[in-house]
Enzyme design. Structure first.
Site, PDB file in Angstrom:
ATOM      1  N   GLU A   1       0.858  -1.177   0.000  1.00  0.00           N
ATOM      2  CA  GLU A   1       0.000   0.000   0.000  1.00  0.00           C
ATOM      3  C   GLU A   1       0.900   1.234   0.000  1.00  0.00           C
ATOM      4  OE1 GLU A   1      -3.592   2.028   2.651  1.00  0.00           O
ATOM      5  OE2 GLU A   1      -2.307   0.494   3.525  1.00  0.00           O
TER       6      GLU A   1
ATOM      7  N   ARG B   1       5.334 -13.405   9.121  1.00  0.00           N
ATOM      8  CA  ARG B   1       5.955 -12.123   8.831  1.00  0.00           C
ATOM      9  C   ARG B   1       7.176 -11.919   9.721  1.00  0.00           C
ATOM     10  NH1 ARG B   1       1.470  -7.857  10.327  1.00  0.00           N
ATOM     11  NH2 ARG B   1       3.023  -6.449   9.471  1.00  0.00           N
TER      12      ARG B   1
ATOM     13  N   LYS C   1       3.643   1.802   9.584  1.00  0.00           N
ATOM     14  CA  LYS C   1       3.753   3.037   8.814  1.00  0.00           C
ATOM     15  C   LYS C   1       2.943   4.154   9.466  1.00  0.00           C
ATOM     16  CE  LYS C   1       2.646   0.880   4.982  1.00  0.00           C
ATOM     17  NZ  LYS C   1       2.290   0.613   3.579  1.00  0.00           N
TER      18      LYS C   1
END
Length: 325
Positions: free
Chosen positions: A37, A264, A274
C-alpha cells in the site's frame, strides 16, 4: 556474502509447494506479486516479503509483479510509490514491464460486484458501522442477518450505482457479500466488499466514489494478472476461504491463484507500523522516512547497510508457517 541471485535460497515450505506444483504440471510459469500500500516507505518487515516473492520468481525463471494497492485515496501519495520502487531496485530486483496498480482494475471490480448482486450473492447494507459490529456475533455466538440482507436485486443495483455516482454520504451504505452469518470463520460473515469514500484518487480523480476492500480486490487482481502463488503473511490465513469463495463465485478459469501464508518478520522493540512512523514524522520527532534511526529501507541504507546484508538477514531467519520473535 549472498549475491542478488541467491537470496532466500535455503529450502522452505513455499519452494516445496512450487516444486510439487511444477512436478504435477499445474503451472507452466510461476507468477508471484508484491502488493504494498503506497501509504509510507518500505521497511525491514517488507524486505522479507520482497525477497521471498521476487526471489521465488527468479529461482523458478518466472516473474514477480509489483502492484501498488491504491484503494484508499485518503492515505496514499505518489511519493511513496517512487520511494518503494527505488528501494526494491536497490535490493536488486526488477519487475520489468509488470508494474501494476490496483486502480487499474476498478472497472473489473465494479463489474464483479454487479455479478455477485445479480447472483444473489451480494447486497447493499444500510446499517451503521456500530450496528454491523453488533450483528457480527462472536467466536462463540453466530451473527445476525442484517434487515437489509434481503433487498431485491433491482434495489441493490440501483443503490450501488447511486453509491458509485456519489449520491450517498460516507458511512450511509456499504456493499457486502452474502455468505453465512453463522460461519465459524468470522471472515465469512457477510464481509464488506465496497465502501463509500469521498476523496480524490491520485490516478482516477473523482471518477469513483466507492472503493473496494482489500479482500475483494486482492484475489481478483491476482486472477486478472494470472498470479500462481499469492504469498501473504499469517494474519490473512482466515481470509483464504474468502479468497477462494470470490474466485469460485465469479467463475474465474482454472488454474486459479492460490493463497499461501508465511510468518511475517517480527522485530520486538522495533516500530515498523507506517502509521506510527508517520506520526513521528508529522510531530517532527524525526527528520523523515529516511532517518537512519528508522527501520525503513531508505533509513537502513543511510545507516550504511547493504542489500546483501539485508537479504542474508532474511535468509537466516527463514520462511515458516509459525510466527516467532
Amino acid at each position: 556474502m549472498n549475491t542478488p541471485e541467491t537470496e532466500i535460497a535455503a529450502p522452505n515450505f513455499v519452494y516445496d509447494i512450487i516444486d510439487a506444483d511444477l512436478a504435477a504440471g499445474k503451472h507452466d510459469k510461476i507468477v508471484t506479486r508484491f502488493p504494498p500500500e503506497p501509504s509510507g516507505y518500505a521497511h525491514l518487515g517488507h524486505v522479507k516479503a520482497i525477497t521471498l516473492n521476487f526471489g521465488a520468481a527468479r529461482k523458478y525463471q518466472g516473474q514477480c509483479h509489483l502492484r501498488f494497492d491504491d484503494t484508499n485515496p485518503a492515505k496514499e501519495d505518489p511519493k511513496y510509490v517512487e520511494a518503494m520502487k527505488q528501494d526494491i531496485h536497490w535490493l536488486g530486483y526488477d519487475w520489468k514491464e509488470h508494474l501494476y496498480f490496483t486502480s487499474d482494475y476498478f472497472p473489473q471490480f465494479y463489474e464483479a460486484a454487479i455479478t455477485l448482486i445479480k447472483k444473489g450473492k451480494a447486497y447493499v447494507d444500510s446499517l451503521s458501522a456500530e450496528d454491523i459490529r453488533a450483528h457480527r456475533g462472536t467466536l462463540k455466538e453466530p451473527g445476525k442477518n442484517s434487515p437489509y440482507r434481503d433487498r431485491s436485486i433491482e434495489e441493490n443495483l440501483q443503490l450501488i450505482e447511486a453509491m458509485k455516482n456519489g449520491e450517498h454520504e460516507e458511512g450511509s451504505h456499504i456493499v457486502r457479500a452474502k455468505i453465512d452469518m453463522s460461519s465459524p470463520n468470522m471472515t465469512m460473515r457477510d464481509p464488506a466488499i465496497y465502501r463509500i469514500r469521498k476523496a480524490e484518487h491520485g490516478r482516477t480523480g473523482n471518477t469513483w466514489s466507492i472503493y473496494p476492500m482489500y479482500d475483494f480486490s486482492h484475489c481478483i487482481s491476482d486472477a486478472i494478472e494470472k498470479v500462481t502463488h499469492s504469498l501473504c503473511s499469517l494474519e490473512f490465513q482466515d481470509n483464504r476461504e474468502l479468497y477462494d469463495w470470490f474466485l469460485e463465485e465469479l467463475d474465474y478459469p482454472q488454474p486459479r491463484p492460490h493463497q499461501y501464508e508465511f510468518a511475517r518478520l517480527n522485530l520486538p522493540g522495533t516500530v515498523t507500523s507506517k502509521r506510527h512512523l508517520r506520526s513521528l514524522i508529522e510531530a517532527e520527532k524525526i527528520s523523515g522516512w529516511d532517518d537512519p534511526r528508522l527501520p525503513t529501507i531508505s533509513g537502513l541504507r543511510r545507516r550504511g547497510l547493504t542489500p546483501e546484508a539485508l537479504k542474508v538477514f532474511c535468509e537466516r531467519i527463514g520462511v515458516s508457517k509459525r510466527n516467532s520473535e
